[in-house]
Scaffold this motif. Structure first.
Motif, PDB file in Angstrom:
ATOM      1  N   ALA A  24       0.832  -1.205   0.000  1.00  0.00           N
ATOM      2  CA  ALA A  24       0.000   0.000   0.000  1.00  0.00           C
ATOM      3  C   ALA A  24       0.868   1.257   0.000  1.00  0.00           C
ATOM      4  O   ALA A  24       0.569   2.245  -0.679  1.00  0.00           O
ATOM      5  CB  ALA A  24      -0.920  -0.009   1.219  1.00  0.00           C
ATOM      6  N   ARG A  25       1.980   1.225   0.737  1.00  0.00           N
ATOM      7  CA  ARG A  25       2.887   2.380   0.768  1.00  0.00           C
ATOM      8  C   ARG A  25       3.503   2.617  -0.605  1.00  0.00           C
ATOM      9  O   ARG A  25       3.631   3.761  -1.055  1.00  0.00           O
ATOM     10  CB  ARG A  25       3.972   2.145   1.814  1.00  0.00           C
ATOM     11  N   GLU A  26       3.897   1.541  -1.277  1.00  0.00           N
ATOM     12  CA  GLU A  26       4.450   1.680  -2.621  1.00  0.00           C
ATOM     13  C   GLU A  26       3.439   2.332  -3.564  1.00  0.00           C
ATOM     14  O   GLU A  26       3.787   3.194  -4.371  1.00  0.00           O
ATOM     15  CB  GLU A  26       4.862   0.316  -3.157  1.00  0.00           C
ATOM     16  N   ALA A  27       2.171   1.915  -3.456  1.00  0.00           N
ATOM     17  CA  ALA A  27       1.139   2.482  -4.317  1.00  0.00           C
ATOM     18  C   ALA A  27       0.910   3.960  -3.984  1.00  0.00           C
ATOM     19  O   ALA A  27       0.732   4.795  -4.882  1.00  0.00           O
ATOM     20  CB  ALA A  27      -0.163   1.702  -4.156  1.00  0.00           C
ATOM     21  N   GLU A  59       1.076  15.719   3.597  1.00  0.00           N
ATOM     22  CA  GLU A  59       0.246  14.784   4.363  1.00  0.00           C
ATOM     23  C   GLU A  59       0.335  13.375   3.785  1.00  0.00           C
ATOM     24  O   GLU A  59       0.332  12.392   4.528  1.00  0.00           O
ATOM     25  CB  GLU A  59      -1.211  15.252   4.393  1.00  0.00           C
ATOM     26  N   ALA A  60       0.442  13.270   2.469  1.00  0.00           N
ATOM     27  CA  ALA A  60       0.574  11.949   1.845  1.00  0.00           C
ATOM     28  C   ALA A  60       1.887  11.290   2.267  1.00  0.00           C
ATOM     29  O   ALA A  60       1.931  10.082   2.524  1.00  0.00           O
ATOM     30  CB  ALA A  60       0.492  12.077   0.329  1.00  0.00           C
ATOM     31  N   ARG A  61       2.961  12.071   2.343  1.00  0.00           N
ATOM     32  CA  ARG A  61       4.245  11.508   2.788  1.00  0.00           C
ATOM     33  C   ARG A  61       4.185  11.114   4.262  1.00  0.00           C
ATOM     34  O   ARG A  61       4.802  10.128   4.673  1.00  0.00           O
ATOM     35  CB  ARG A  61       5.363  12.500   2.528  1.00  0.00           C
ATOM     36  N   MET A  62       3.465  11.891   5.071  1.00  0.00           N
ATOM     37  CA  MET A  62       3.277  11.496   6.466  1.00  0.00           C
ATOM     38  C   MET A  62       2.542  10.168   6.548  1.00  0.00           C
ATOM     39  O   MET A  62       2.890   9.295   7.357  1.00  0.00           O
ATOM     40  CB  MET A  62       2.501  12.570   7.241  1.00  0.00           C
ATOM     41  N   ALA A  63       1.520   9.997   5.712  1.00  0.00           N
ATOM     42  CA  ALA A  63       0.778   8.736   5.693  1.00  0.00           C
ATOM     43  C   ALA A  63       1.696   7.587   5.288  1.00  0.00           C
ATOM     44  O   ALA A  63       1.640   6.487   5.867  1.00  0.00           O
ATOM     45  CB  ALA A  63      -0.413   8.837   4.736  1.00  0.00           C
ATOM     46  N   ALA A  64       2.571   7.835   4.324  1.00  0.00           N
ATOM     47  CA  ALA A  64       3.515   6.795   3.898  1.00  0.00           C
ATOM     48  C   ALA A  64       4.479   6.442   5.028  1.00  0.00           C
ATOM     49  O   ALA A  64       4.806   5.263   5.232  1.00  0.00           O
ATOM     50  CB  ALA A  64       4.288   7.267   2.674  1.00  0.00           C
ATOM     51  N   ASN A  65       4.925   7.434   5.789  1.00  0.00           N
ATOM     52  CA  ASN A  65       5.800   7.158   6.933  1.00  0.00           C
ATOM     53  C   ASN A  65       5.084   6.329   7.991  1.00  0.00           C
ATOM     54  O   ASN A  65       5.660   5.411   8.587  1.00  0.00           O
ATOM     55  CB  ASN A  65       6.290   8.467   7.546  1.00  0.00           C
ATOM     56  N   ALA A 113       4.943   2.781   6.892  1.00  0.00           N
ATOM     57  CA  ALA A 113       6.240   2.114   7.012  1.00  0.00           C
ATOM     58  C   ALA A 113       6.512   1.681   8.439  1.00  0.00           C
ATOM     59  O   ALA A 113       6.975   0.557   8.697  1.00  0.00           O
ATOM     60  CB  ALA A 113       7.347   3.045   6.520  1.00  0.00           C
ATOM     61  N   ILE A 114       6.212   2.553   9.399  1.00  0.00           N
ATOM     62  CA  ILE A 114       6.423   2.208  10.808  1.00  0.00           C
ATOM     63  C   ILE A 114       5.518   1.050  11.204  1.00  0.00           C
ATOM     64  O   ILE A 114       5.938   0.095  11.865  1.00  0.00           O
ATOM     65  CB  ILE A 114       6.174   3.432  11.701  1.00  0.00           C
ATOM     66  N   ALA A 115       4.254   1.119  10.779  1.00  0.00           N
ATOM     67  CA  ALA A 115       3.302   0.058  11.123  1.00  0.00           C
ATOM     68  C   ALA A 115       3.717  -1.279  10.524  1.00  0.00           C
ATOM     69  O   ALA A 115       3.607  -2.327  11.169  1.00  0.00           O
ATOM     70  CB  ALA A 115       1.901   0.439  10.650  1.00  0.00           C
ATOM     71  N   SER A 116       4.236  -1.257   9.296  1.00  0.00           N
ATOM     72  CA  SER A 116       4.613  -2.514   8.645  1.00  0.00           C
ATOM     73  C   SER A 116       5.805  -3.159   9.347  1.00  0.00           C
ATOM     74  O   SER A 116       5.920  -4.388   9.392  1.00  0.00           O
ATOM     75  CB  SER A 116       4.921  -2.278   7.167  1.00  0.00           C
ATOM     76  N   ARG A 117       6.699  -2.326   9.909  1.00  0.00           N
ATOM     77  CA  ARG A 117       7.828  -2.887  10.658  1.00  0.00           C
ATOM     78  C   ARG A 117       7.385  -3.379  12.030  1.00  0.00           C
ATOM     79  O   ARG A 117       7.849  -4.414  12.515  1.00  0.00           O
ATOM     80  CB  ARG A 117       8.938  -1.837  10.798  1.00  0.00           C
ATOM     81  N   ALA A 118       6.487  -2.627  12.658  1.00  0.00           N
ATOM     82  CA  ALA A 118       6.084  -2.961  14.030  1.00  0.00           C
ATOM     83  C   ALA A 118       5.185  -4.190  14.092  1.00  0.00           C
ATOM     84  O   ALA A 118       5.249  -4.961  15.049  1.00  0.00           O
ATOM     85  CB  ALA A 118       5.372  -1.773  14.669  1.00  0.00           C
ATOM     86  N   ILE A 119       4.386  -4.385  13.065  1.00  0.00           N
ATOM     87  CA  ILE A 119       3.347  -5.407  13.154  1.00  0.00           C
ATOM     88  C   ILE A 119       3.932  -6.812  13.175  1.00  0.00           C
ATOM     89  O   ILE A 119       3.326  -7.749  13.713  1.00  0.00           O
ATOM     90  CB  ILE A 119       2.344  -5.253  11.983  1.00  0.00           C
TER      91      ILE A 119
END
Length: 447
Positions: free
Chosen positions: A362-365, A381-387, A390-396
């Protein structure tokens, strides 16, 4: 914003008819709102900025009328600030107190200023000018009847800082052993007090307007207080305010030497021996503020992506704190490879991409396809959403494992019962693991 009501109030204050031709909310300002106003006053066109509160504010942020008084005092002292025009305590006008100042040309966008400085190998002329400007601010000294709301200066600013940060950690209720480690070091290395000056208390890249390499305004005086002048110097030079330009020690813009030389030109020569204390204090203070921003989001009073992401920088600030404590205490630490983060295996319930993979896709898209199609006003704001993704994908996918009793560890450090070398190693391991989730690149920058 009720523009008709605001125009009527402004007309009364200005003593001439004021018509609002355009009003737009400026970007930035997690704590305050800044509105650009294009107006005509008595037929002449003028550009103003209206500054008021967001829905939730930090307890340590001064009210708007007090910040207005600081702008007035700074303007009268020859500091480069926007001209303060009007202040309103009547909440019936906009729902909250506000003030109006003249708009000045320039950009305060920190990452753009840092990028421009890095492109030329640093802008020592600019940081020298900023040093001179800070010295002018520090010429304002107590007592001042117009600044009586600041209260009496602390008898010992260094120890007062440690006490204030500990009180804020206690009020937040979240154990933070790395911050306790830093505060414990500060309490043992506190410099003796100096005659107090007015500290801007947020003098950094991002709060100064620059146009064509020239300073046009010092902004955001909401944290001002009496204190040690080196607190402002340390805040500007702290690693956390270099915006990726770690080698440009003065705000990510230029050399520390040029900044301090500029300060000495317009004021008393600073004491370099006091700076390590106040640079560590700056990093701790920013970590406490960042944690508070996350608490604002979690409280539900003011949920927002920027607030939520600000809290994610605490681990990399803690990494800096550990290094700064070592420097303050003369401890030589050999760089070590960051510990691998234990990962959960993919769920056996799904024969499909798992949650971490879906988030990464989803981040890539978002960055590759959606961001280019969005208007520029939405790119930040879109870059904040991407960040956040990324954090969520590492944490999960992180497997539970290493989990010390943080409350007990924090109490042990504060009480002075910690076994120092053992605790130092434990804090490094903990912080490496946290940074591997929130910002893996910080691990490489810290080595």
């Amino acid at each position: 914003m009720d523009e008709a009501r605001l125009a009527a109030w402004l007309s009364a204050e200005a003593g001439a008819p004021v018509a609002i031709r355009a009003a737009s909310l400026l970007t930035g300002g997690a704590i305050q709102q800044n509105w650009a106003l294009s107006v005509t006053r008595g037929g002449a066109q003028e550009e103003w900025v209206l500054r008021t509160d967001n829905a939730a504010t930090l307890a340590v942020s001064l009210p708007r009328l007090e910040e207005f008084a600081l702008f007035q005092a700074a303007h009268a002292a020859g500091v480069t600030v926007p001209e303060p025009l009007f202040a309103c305590a009547d909440t019936s006008v906009l729902g909250a107190p506000f003030f109006v100042m003249r708009r000045v040309a320039g950009s305060a966008t920190a990452h753009k200023l840092a990028k421009a400085a890095a492109a030329q190998g640093g802008d020592d002329a600019l940081v020298a000018a900023l040093g001179r400007e800070l010295a002018r601010i520090h010429r304002i000294t107590p007592p001042r009847d117009d600044l009586a709301f600041l209260g009496a200066p602390p008898a010992d600013p260094a120890l007062a800082f440690v006490a204030a940060m500990r009180a804020r950690l206690d009020a937040a209720g979240t154990p933070r052993p790395v911050l306790e480690w830093g505060l414990e070091a500060l309490s043992r290395h506190a410099p003796p007090p100096l005659p107090p000056v007015l500290n801007h208390n947020d003098f950094r890249t991002g709060n100064v307007m620059v146009e064509g390499g020239r300073l046009t305004a010092v902004l955001d005086w909401e944290f001002a207080a009496w204190g040690d002048p080196h607190a402002d110097l340390g805040w500007f030079c702290a690693p956390c305010w270099r915006f990726g330009n770690r080698a440009l020690e003065a705000g990510g813009l230029g050399s520390r030497a040029a900044f301090l030389a500029g300060y000495a030109e317009a004021g008393a020569a600073p004491d370099p021996a006091r700076l390590p204390f106040w640079e560590l204090a700056a990093t701790i203070r920013w970590a406490v503020i960042a944690a508070d921003q996350g608490a604002r989001h979690l409280s539900g009073r003011e949920r927002g992506l920027e607030l939520a992401l600000t809290a994610q920088i605490v681990p990399e600030l803690e990494l800096d704190i550990l290094a700064q404590v070592d420097g303050l205490e003369g401890v030589a630490v050999q760089p070590t490879a960051p510990e691998a983060v234990p990962r959960n295996p993919p769920s056996p319930l799904l024969e499909a991409p798992d949650a971490a993979d879906l988030l990464a896709t989803a981040r890539e898209a978002l960055l590759g396809k959606l961001l280019p199609a969005l208007p520029p006003a939405l790119h930040y704001e879109a870059r904040m959403a991407a960040n956040a993704i990324a954090i969520a994908s590492r944490a999960i996918g992180v497997a539970p494992g290493f989990a010390p009793d943080l409350a007990a560890l924090a109490a042990e450090i504060r009480n002075g019962t910690a076994r120092r070398e053992e605790v130092r190693a434990l804090l490094r391991r903990l912080t490496h693991l946290r940074c591997a989730i929130t910002n893996p690149r910080a691990l490489g920058a810290a080595q």
